[in-house]
Design an enzyme around this catalytic site. Sequence first.
Site, short mmCIF file in Angstrom:
data_model
loop_
_atom_site.label_atom_id
_atom_site.label_comp_id
_atom_site.label_asym_id
_atom_site.label_seq_id
_atom_site.Cartn_x
_atom_site.Cartn_y
_atom_site.Cartn_z
N CYS A 1 48.99 42.80 37.25
CA CYS A 1 48.07 43.33 38.25
C CYS A 1 48.78 43.54 39.59
O CYS A 1 49.57 44.47 39.70
CB CYS A 1 46.84 42.43 38.33
N HIS B 1 45.17 40.67 33.16
CA HIS B 1 45.56 39.28 33.39
C HIS B 1 45.54 38.44 32.11
O HIS B 1 44.58 37.69 31.89
CB HIS B 1 44.56 38.62 34.36
N GLU C 1 46.96 35.80 31.58
CA GLU C 1 47.03 34.37 31.94
C GLU C 1 45.68 33.72 32.12
O GLU C 1 45.59 32.50 32.18
CB GLU C 1 47.90 34.18 33.20
N1 GLN Z 1 43.71 45.03 44.00
C1 GLN Z 1 44.84 44.13 44.07
C2 GLN Z 1 46.04 44.75 44.78
O1 GLN Z 1 46.02 45.84 45.19
C3 GLN Z 1 45.27 43.66 42.70
C4 GLN Z 1 44.19 42.80 42.07
C5 GLN Z 1 44.71 41.75 41.12
O2 GLN Z 1 45.89 41.36 41.14
N2 GLN Z 1 43.80 41.20 40.35
O3 GLN Z 1 47.02 44.10 44.90
#
Ligand code: GLN
Length: 197
Positions: free
Chosen positions: A78, A173, A175
């Site tokens: 992410c 994710h 994890e």
């Molecule tokens: N929206 C977040 C970003 O721009 C990422 C979200 C996440 O890691 N769950 O970093």
Amino acid sequence: MSVGVLALQGDFREHAALLRGLGAEVELVRRPEELDRVNGLVIPGGESSVMDKLARAFGLAEPLRTRIQAGLPVYGTCAGLIMLADTVLDAIRGQESLGGLDIAVRRNAFGSQTASFETDLDVPVLGADPVHAVFIRAPVVETVGPRATALASLADGRCVAVEQGNLLGTSFHPEITGEHRFHEYFLATVTRAGFRG
Ligand code: GLN
């Protein structure tokens, strides 16, 4: 083999626990000298613009870029995927990534209605069982350049997992769902690469 987890911000504890559960020796990384001791690194989910600011403030951004260029295995989830992208779309002003993956990612690519959702994904490199994937204000990989390979896509075709050499990234994710195959896959890369800082 020691695997670092970048512990500036975000869900680094979940990654550390999962990796330890798989038998890995884990080091939380907050300082440049801690990078010297790891053979691979996980960059967690969180907020990429904050992680970027902290990485620069802690003097980690440049040593990380150098190591990524030199072949350090890195897995980003992410926000971590955003950090690894060569191009970040909808970044905040002045936001920088570390780069390494020949992709363009769009931050917060799913509108506010569906900012968070779950779905099952086919990930052929991990075997036949689908991956249950949780997306939280997730990015999408809008462009996969010739040096990167897509590993998984949503039903509408948008790419959400990629790899390139020793780099691995997912929009979602693993994890937090008990899914450990991505981390096992990454640990195999770390062992194979034998990277020393
Ligand atoms: N929206 C977040 C970003 O721009 C990422 C979200 C996440 O890691 N769950 O970093």
